[in-house]
Enzyme design. Structure first.
Site, PDB file in Angstrom:
ATOM      1  N   ALA A 347       0.816  -1.218   0.000  1.00 15.96           N
ATOM      2  CA  ALA A 347       0.000   0.000   0.000  1.00 15.96           C
ATOM      3  C   ALA A 347       0.848   1.265   0.000  1.00 15.96           C
ATOM      4  O   ALA A 347       0.502   2.259  -0.645  1.00 15.96           O
ATOM      5  CB  ALA A 347      -0.933  -0.015   1.204  1.00 15.96           C
ATOM      6  N   ASP A 364      -7.830  -0.338   6.540  1.00 18.47           N
ATOM      7  CA  ASP A 364      -8.210  -1.469   7.393  1.00 18.47           C
ATOM      8  C   ASP A 364      -7.049  -2.467   7.496  1.00 18.47           C
ATOM      9  O   ASP A 364      -7.208  -3.654   7.221  1.00 18.47           O
ATOM     10  CB  ASP A 364      -9.456  -2.148   6.801  1.00 18.47           C
TER      11      ASP A 364
END
Length: 503
Positions: A347, A364
């Site tokens: 990410a 999350d």
């Protein structure tokens, strides 16, 4: 000395180095699986292992006679101890209170034996090469073997063999070195037949363990998890376990519970709806982490959402939740929706290269129990995320428990504020986890308006429940913390300290 011996023993250096590092990586990974995915586990395992290798190297000076014979015996012992270590540790984890003593006992013994190998090999070869050539050749093969081990362990061994089979495989390699040397130079070795017999018996034992490794793993994990295991797989990034009891499905990653199907709706409704219900204009949504598709399931309830981009590192995770019938029923085929694009990438790197803007961003990730995950809770990462947030958009971050880990929770809050975001912290009760925390964030000039109503088919979230979730009693009140930065990762330390007495 037989002319073949130097070349054969130099190859042995390569095999020995590869096997030695593999055993170290297995011990660190196993400790992470069983004791919690923490930087502490790998750090202490590496430290104890290297110290033990030092002891082995020091002890080697007391081996004065029959060095070749001693080398063969040590290779057999390394193969047996390293090969059976993961099996024994898995089997005794639930039954022995002082598990760490057994773990570090195996690590120390393996390290001592591995530490003996290279000094003995150098002494065997010292009459064949000049000292400078001997040192360069031995350490060249040693370092190349270490490089190979570090590459194949995460990329090939763990995904395709798992820890137990990997340990047995490299145990057999150690014994194979002993057997080949023994057979090739039996005239120069005392008690050669005895050593050959020991090598054959050890090889058969390790091969049997390799063949039955899956059954051993299943049995050991069945002792660890109270519910029936219906799926287990090691990926390059984690150990995935699914359990079932009656109709309840639970997901564990590296031994840590991620969700329970009987109450996960409380977590995911709280994660998504307070933010997305307040954004009737939201069309582009980003989810980072959440490879189970449960947050995506909640997002797809909104017809105004045109596309959802899911970024999750582990392809094994997303594929599982795109293909397993039980899990497809749980996430309502969310990851198969034409609106959803699944990207398997880190990410941090992905956001850094991203130019598209998103109206709603759901973060999350797993809890910040190690530096690899902790970097995704830093001000550097949040600054990048802020850069891809559309005007008037919202970010929401799962932020661990404000009750059990208040420093961790409020560190996430302070870190978001440090990059110029306005935060809206809140919490709710999830039976499987206890009190859990979330933080919404937006640009300072944006006003967050609490939704007055929600989608009619939600089971938990309502106007009244959100009012309670936004209130923090004294025992979860704000505490002073530091900003989590890449160069200090203070959040990882807070998390380890606060959860130490709970996990």
């Amino acid at each position: 000395m037989n002319k073949k011996l130097p070349a054969l023993l130099l190859i042995s250096v390569f095999v020995v180095a590869t096997c030695g590092l593999i055993y170290e990586l297995i011990a660190g990974t196993l400790a992470s699986y069983l004791l919690g995915d923490s930087v502490t586990q790998f750090s202490t395992i590496i430290g104890v292992y290297l110290f033990s290798m030092g002891i082995g190297s020091w002890v080697s000076k007391y081996f004065n006679k029959n060095i070749l014979s001693w080398f063969i015996q040590i290779e057999i012992l390394v193969g047996l101890v390293g090969g059976f270590s993961s099996t024994v540790l898995f089997l005794v984890f639930e039954s022995i209170a002082s598990f760490r003593i057994v773990l570090y006992g195996f690590v120390s013994l393996t390290g001592i034996l591995v530490g003996l190998e290279i000094p003995l090999l150098m002494r065997i070869l010292k009459d064949r090469y000049d000292f400078k050539d001997l040192v360069s050749k031995v350490f060249t093969f040693d370092y190349i073997g270490a490089l190979l081990a570090s590459l194949i362990f995460p990329l090939l061994l763990i995904p395709h063999l798992g820890l137990v089979k990997t340990a047995y495989l490299f145990g057999m390699l150690n014994v194979a070195v002993a057997l080949i040397v023994c057979l090739s130079f039996k005239r120069e070795i005392k008690a050669a037949k005895y050593l050959q017999g020991g090598s054959f018996i050890s090889m058969i034992a390790l091969l049997a363990g390799f063949i039955y490794a899956d059954k051993i793993t299943s049995f050991s994990e069945s002792q660890t998890y109270s519910d029936t295991i219906i799926y287990s797989k090691s990926t390059p990034y984690q150990r995935i376990i699914l359990t079932k009891k009656n109709k309840v499905i639970r997901l564990f990653l590296n031994g840590n519970l991620q969700f329970s199907s009987d109450d996960e709706y409380r977590y995911h409704e709280a994660l998504v709806h307070p933010g997305l219900q307040a954004l009737p204009f939201a069309k582009q949504v980003l989810v980072m982490g959440g490879g189970d598709g449960l947050a995506v399931r909640e997002i797809l309830r909104y017809p105004n959402v045109d596309s959802v981009t899911l970024v999750d590192l582990d392809k094994g995770m997303t594929r599982l939740f795109q293909s397993n019938k039980i899990l497809l029923g749980l996430n309502k085929n969310a990851l198969l929706s034409p609106k959803v694009k699944v990207i398997n990438a880190d990410a941090f790197s992905w956001v850094k290269a991203q130019r598209k803007k998103f109206d709603f961003i759901v973060i999350d990730f797993p809890d910040p129990s190690n530096y690899a995950v902790g970097k995704l809770y830093t001000n550097a990462f949040y600054k990048l995320v802020k850069g891809i947030l559309a005007p008037k958009g919202l970010i929401v971050v799962q932020s661990t428990s404000p009750f059990v880990a208040p420093k961790s929770f409020w560190t996430v809050n302070k870190t978001l504020e440090s990059v110029g975001l306005k935060t809206i912290p809140y919490h709710n009760y999830v039976p499987s986890f206890g009190e859990w925390g979330y933080i919404m964030a937006t640009e300072p000039d944006n006003l967050y308006k609490k939704p007055l109503q929600y989608l009619p088919d939600l089971r938990f979230i309502s106007k009244e429940s959100l009012d309670l979730m936004l209130y923090f009693p004294k025992d979860m009140g704000k505490v002073e913390t530091e900003v989590n930065k890449l160069n200090n990762q203070i959040l990882v330390k807070y998390f380890e300290d606060e959860w130490a007495n709970v996990l």
